[in-house]
Enzyme design. Structure first.
Site, PDB file in Angstrom:
ATOM      1  N   GLU A   1      54.044  23.744   1.618  1.00 32.47           N
ATOM      2  CA  GLU A   1      52.594  23.528   1.756  1.00 32.47           C
ATOM      3  C   GLU A   1      52.197  23.411   3.225  1.00 32.47           C
ATOM      4  O   GLU A   1      51.174  23.952   3.644  1.00 32.47           O
ATOM      5  CB  GLU A   1      52.160  22.294   0.968  1.00 32.47           C
ATOM      6  CG  GLU A   1      52.493  22.337  -0.517  1.00 32.47           C
ATOM      7  CD  GLU A   1      52.019  23.597  -1.218  1.00 32.47           C
ATOM      8  OE1 GLU A   1      51.060  24.241  -0.740  1.00 32.47           O
ATOM      9  OE2 GLU A   1      52.616  23.959  -2.242  1.00 32.47           O
TER      10      GLU A   1
ATOM     11  N   HIS B   1      51.853  26.760   4.860  1.00 31.59           N
ATOM     12  CA  HIS B   1      50.526  27.370   4.767  1.00 31.59           C
ATOM     13  C   HIS B   1      49.640  26.904   5.925  1.00 31.59           C
ATOM     14  O   HIS B   1      48.832  27.677   6.454  1.00 31.59           O
ATOM     15  CB  HIS B   1      49.861  26.996   3.447  1.00 31.59           C
ATOM     16  CG  HIS B   1      50.469  27.649   2.248  1.00 31.59           C
ATOM     17  ND1 HIS B   1      50.790  28.986   2.202  1.00 31.59           N
ATOM     18  CD2 HIS B   1      50.811  27.153   1.029  1.00 31.59           C
ATOM     19  CE1 HIS B   1      51.299  29.280   1.020  1.00 31.59           C
ATOM     20  NE2 HIS B   1      51.329  28.187   0.289  1.00 31.59           N
TER      21      HIS B   1
ATOM     22  N   GLU C   1      52.333  33.116   1.347  1.00 34.36           N
ATOM     23  CA  GLU C   1      53.211  32.402   0.418  1.00 34.36           C
ATOM     24  C   GLU C   1      54.662  32.438   0.897  1.00 34.36           C
ATOM     25  O   GLU C   1      55.376  31.427   0.840  1.00 34.36           O
ATOM     26  CB  GLU C   1      53.106  33.006  -0.978  1.00 34.36           C
ATOM     27  CG  GLU C   1      51.804  32.720  -1.691  1.00 34.36           C
ATOM     28  CD  GLU C   1      51.552  31.234  -1.899  1.00 34.36           C
ATOM     29  OE1 GLU C   1      52.527  30.463  -2.028  1.00 34.36           O
ATOM     30  OE2 GLU C   1      50.377  30.841  -1.923  1.00 34.36           O
TER      31      GLU C   1
ATOM     32  N   HIS D   1      52.156  35.250  -5.144  1.00 34.73           N
ATOM     33  CA  HIS D   1      53.481  34.632  -5.167  1.00 34.73           C
ATOM     34  C   HIS D   1      54.569  35.678  -5.368  1.00 34.73           C
ATOM     35  O   HIS D   1      55.650  35.592  -4.779  1.00 34.73           O
ATOM     36  CB  HIS D   1      53.551  33.547  -6.246  1.00 34.73           C
ATOM     37  CG  HIS D   1      52.664  32.369  -5.980  1.00 34.73           C
ATOM     38  ND1 HIS D   1      51.336  32.351  -6.346  1.00 34.73           N
ATOM     39  CD2 HIS D   1      52.901  31.185  -5.364  1.00 34.73           C
ATOM     40  CE1 HIS D   1      50.799  31.198  -5.971  1.00 34.73           C
ATOM     41  NE2 HIS D   1      51.729  30.472  -5.373  1.00 34.73           N
TER      42      HIS D   1
END
Length: 641
Positions: A330, A333, A354, A416
C-alpha cells in the site's frame, strides 16, 4: 548576449579558485577546494538549457502556446538526478504533459521522458459550463461525500482534449471507497477519463511477535505515533492514533486492532528505513513525510486512498491484513503517486502501479529479513484471504491466473492481473530464471535464461526508473527507463544492463527504437574514474574512516577539475569533515564541519584541483564525525580524475 557574459564570468571565477588551490605549498594544511556546485543545481541548469533549446521542441512535443515549468529536482542513487517539468498550453494546465530530464552527478543530460505522444491541438473555449461538469462528475459515484469545483484544463492522455477536472470523493456501487479526479470533455459533456487515487490491495495478517517499534509519550500517556518518522501513526477509522497509559501495545490476538497497529507500524518503519538506506529517499513521499495508518476497516481488503493506508481483515475475520508485504504494497502505491508523473491513468498504467506495490513488498521483506516471515516473492501468502493461498506469485504469475508475459491485451486487462508481467520481470532481474538462492525457478516466455543480479540491485534500478516516470507510463516506457537506469547506475559494467534487457525480452516486451545500448569501451584518457559502493560505518564522534577507489590505466596527471560525487547517509551532516586523500597522502578538504548545518545526508559532487597528483593509484575518501549524537555511513562515492 547576456547569458554569454554570465558564463564567461563563471569561468573566470572557477579559474581563479583553481589557481589559488594549486598554489597551496606541499606539507601545508589540507587544501580547501572551491565551493562545489551541488548536483541538483548542475542538473537543473543542464535541464533548463535543454528545455529552452528550440532543437528540443520536437522531441518534447512543444506546441505554440506551450510553457514548461520546472517543478523539482529529484535525487536518485549514485548521484543521478531527475528534473521534472509541468506544462501549460495557452495558460491552461496540461494533464499528461509532464516531462522528466535525467542527468548524471556531473550535470550531463542522460535522457528525457515525455508523457505526450503528440503536440497539443485543442480549442480553449468550452462548450459546456463548469456547473454541468460537476453534475456529470458526481454522477459517477453511488454516494458523494465531497466534490470540488470544475477547473478548465487540457487532457493529453492520447489525443488532446479540452476538459473540466472535478475531484470527487465518496463510495462506488458495491461499497468501495473512491477518491477520483474526473475529466469531463468540455465539448461533449462526457467523461473523457478518470484517475482513482484509491488503490486496493490484499495481504496477510501474520504477526511478528515481540518487536520494537517507535512510539511517543512518557509517564502514563503514550501514543502509537512515530515522531522520528514524520506523519507516521496508527489508529482506528477516525484517523486518531491509539493511545495508552503505558508503552506496551497489543496482545498478540489476530482480532485485536492495537496488535494490528504493532504489525503495521513495524512494517512501515522497516519500509521507511529501507527507502533511506538503499535508495536515499526521504520518507515515503520523498519530502520527509509518511502516510498515517488506519486499521479496523470492515472489509476483506486493504487500500491506499491517496492520503492514508487502511487495512481490513481476512474473510474468516481471524486476523488483520497488516503484515510487511501488505503494508509495503500500500505504501508502494504512495511512492508511485509521489514520484514524477503521479498515479497515471488506464489499466496498463494501473497494472504498473499494482506491481510497484508488490515490488516494494518484496523489497521490504528482504530488508527486514524477519525469521517469522522470510523474504519471498509471494503476495499475501500468510493470510489465505479467501481460502486460495497467495493472491499473486511474482516468479510465476500464472499460478494465480495472471499473465506471465506482456501482450497487446494488457491495456484491457484488470489492473491486478496486468501487474503480472512486471512482477515476473522484477523477479528475473533479482533472482534469475534458475536461482541458486533457494528461491523457485521462473519460466520465461521464450525458453531463454536470465541470470539475476540481487534484489537490492533490481530495486535500485527500478526505483531510479520511477524517477523518470511520466503520467502515461506503459510497459514499453519502463523497459527504456530501466535500461537507462542500469546504464547510468553502473557505467563501468554491462552485467546489470544485460540482465535488465534479457528479463524484458524474457517476458515479451519488445525492444524500443529509443532504448540505449551497452558495450565495452576503452578507458577515457581525459576522465579516468571509479566507484566504491561498499558501505562504511562512521563512528559517532570518533576516528576518521576511509573508502578507497583505485585508478589504473590512466597514465597522466589528475585534472584540475576532478570531481568526487559523494553520497553519505548521516543525520546532522554538519558533524562531518570530508577529505579526498591522494595516493601520495596529500589531503584535499571537500567539506568542513558546521554547527548550524542540521540537514541530513551529504549528496554532493565536489570539484577539486588535484592536477599535481598522478591519476593512477589508491585514492581515499576520508570522513570523520567530530560531534556526538548522530550516526551514519558512507553509502557510495565516484571519483573522476
Amino acid at each position: 548576449m547576456r547569458p554569454t557574459h554570465l558564463i564567461r564570468a563563471s569561468m573566470a571565477l572557477a579559474t581563479g579558485a583553481a589557481l589559488t588551490l594549486a598554489a597551496t605549498p606541499a606539507g601545508a594544511a589540507p587544501a580547501q577546494a572551491p565551493s562545489p556546485t551541488p548536483a541538483p543545481t548542475l542538473a537543473a541548469t543542464a535541464a533548463d538549457r535543454l528545455v529552452s533549446s528550440p532543437a528540443a521542441d520536437a522531441s518534447l512535443r512543444i506546441a505554440t502556446g506551450d510553457v514548461l515549468q520546472r517543478t523539482g529536482v529529484v535525487a536518485g542513487t549514485r548521484g543521478l538526478q531527475y528534473v521534472t517539468y509541468s506544462r501549460t498550453h495557452q495558460g491552461l494546465p496540461v494533464v499528461g504533459g509532464d516531462v522528466v530530464v535525467s542527468t548524471d552527478a556531473a550535470g550531463a543530460v542522460t535522457g528525457t521522458s515525455v508523457a505526450q505522444s503528440a503536440e497539443i491541438k485543442v480549442t480553449t473555449t468550452p462548450a459546456i459550463t463548469a456547473e454541468r461538469a460537476v453534475e456529470v462528475a458526481k454522477a459517477q459515484l453511488a454516494k458523494v461525500e465531497s466534490a470540488s469545483g470544475a477547473t478548465l484544463k487540457v487532457l493529453a492522455f492520447g489525443a488532446s482534449k479540452l476538459v473540466w477536472e472535478v475531484d470527487v470523493t465518496g463510495v462506488l456501487a458495491g461499497g468501495k471507497p473512491s477518491n477520483q479526479h474526473i475529466f469531463v470533455d468540455a465539448s461533449t459533456g462526457k467523461v473523457a477519463d478518470a484517475v482513482d487515487l484509491v488503490r486496493e490491495g490484499t495481504g496477510n495478517g501474520y504477526y511478528y511477535g515481540n518487536v520494537t517499534i517507535n512510539t511517543s509519550g512518557s509517564g502514563s500517556s503514550f501514543s502509537l505515533t512515530d515522531t522520528t518518522r514524520p506523519g507516521l501513526k496508527c489508529g482506528g477509522q477516525n484517523g486518531s492514533a491509539y493511545t495508552g497509559t503505558d508503552d506496551a501495545w497489543g496482545n498478540g490476538s489476530g482480532t485485536n486492532l492495537e496488535t494490528a497497529c504493532v504489525d503495521a507500524l513495524y512494517g512501515a518503519q522497516r519500509e521507511i528505513d529501507m527507502l533511506s538506506s538503499w535508495f536515499g529517499r526521504n520518507g515515503v513521499t520523498g519530502s520527509g513525510s509518511n502516510p498515517p495508518i488506519r486499521v479496523g476497516l470492515a472489509d476483506v481488503n486493504a487500500y491506499w486512498n491517496g492520503s492514508y493506508t487502511n487495512f481490513g481483515h481476512n474473510q474468516a475475520n481471524t486476523r488483520q491484513a497488516t503484515p510487511i508485504d501488505v503494508v509495503a504494497h500500500e505504501n508502494g502505491h504512495a511512492v508511485f503517486q509521489y514520484t514524477p508523473g503521479g498515479a497515471g491513468s488506464g489499466n496498463e498504467n494501473g497494472g504498473i502501479n499494482e506491481s510497484t506495490g508488490d515490488i516494494f513488498g518484496a523489497l521490504v521483506e528482504a530488508y527486514a529479513n524477519n525469521p517469522n516471515d522470510p523474504p519471498d516473492y509471494q503476495v499475501g501468502e500468510e493470510v489465505d484471504l479467501v481460502g486460495d493461498g497467495p493472491i499473486r506469485y511474482m516468479y510465476n504469475p500464472s499460478l494465480a491466473g495472471d499473465p506471465n508475459c506482456w501482450s497487446s491485451s494488457i491495456p484491457s486487462t484488470e489492473v491486478h492481473a496486468a501487474a503480472g508481467p512486471l512482477n515476473h520481470w522484477f523477479y528475473l532481474v533479482a533472482e534469475g530464471s534458475s536461482p541458486s538462492s533457494g528461491q523457485p525457478a521462473s519460466p520465461t516466455c521464450n525458453s531463454s535464461t536470465v541470470a539475476g543480479i540481487s534484489i537490492r540491485k533490481a530495486g535500485e534500478i527500478y526505483y531510479n526508473a520511477l524517477q523518470a516516470k511520466t503520467s502515461t507510463w506503459k510497459y514499453a516506457n519502463i523497459r527504456t527507463a530501466t535500461l537507462n537506469a542500469a546504464k547510468n547506475l553502473y557505467p563501468n559494467s554491462c552485467t546489470e544492463f544485460t540482465t535488465v534487457k534479457n528479463a524484458w525480452n524474457a517476458i515479451s516486451v519488445p525492444a524500443q527504437s529509443n532504448e540505449p545500448t551497452c558495450g565495452t569501451t576503452p578507458p577515457d584518457p581525459t576522465g579516468c574514474s571509479g566507484t566504491n559502493a561498499s558501505d562504511v560505518s562512521i563512528p559517532d564522534n570518533g576516528a576518521a574512516v576511509t573508502s578507497t577507489i583505485t585508478i589504473s590505466g590512466c597514465s597522466r596527471n589528475a585534472s584540475s577539475s576532478s570531481t568526487a560525487a559523494v553520497n553519505i547517509v548521516h543525520t546532522w551532516r554538519g558533524d562531518l569533515v570530508v577529505d579526498l586523500v591522494a595516493p601520495d597522502g596529500t589531503s584535499y578538504r571537500l567539506k568542513n564541519s558546521s554547527g548550524s548545518d542540521s540537514a541530513d545526508n551529504v549528496n554532493t559532487t565536489y570539484t577539486v584541483n588535484v592536477s599535481g597528483e598522478a591519476a593512477d593509484g589508491a585514492w581515499k575518501l576520508k570522513v570523520q564525525d567530530v560531534a556526538s549524537q548522530d550516526t551514519g555511513y558512507i553509502n557510495t562515492w565516484t571519483l573522476t580524475v
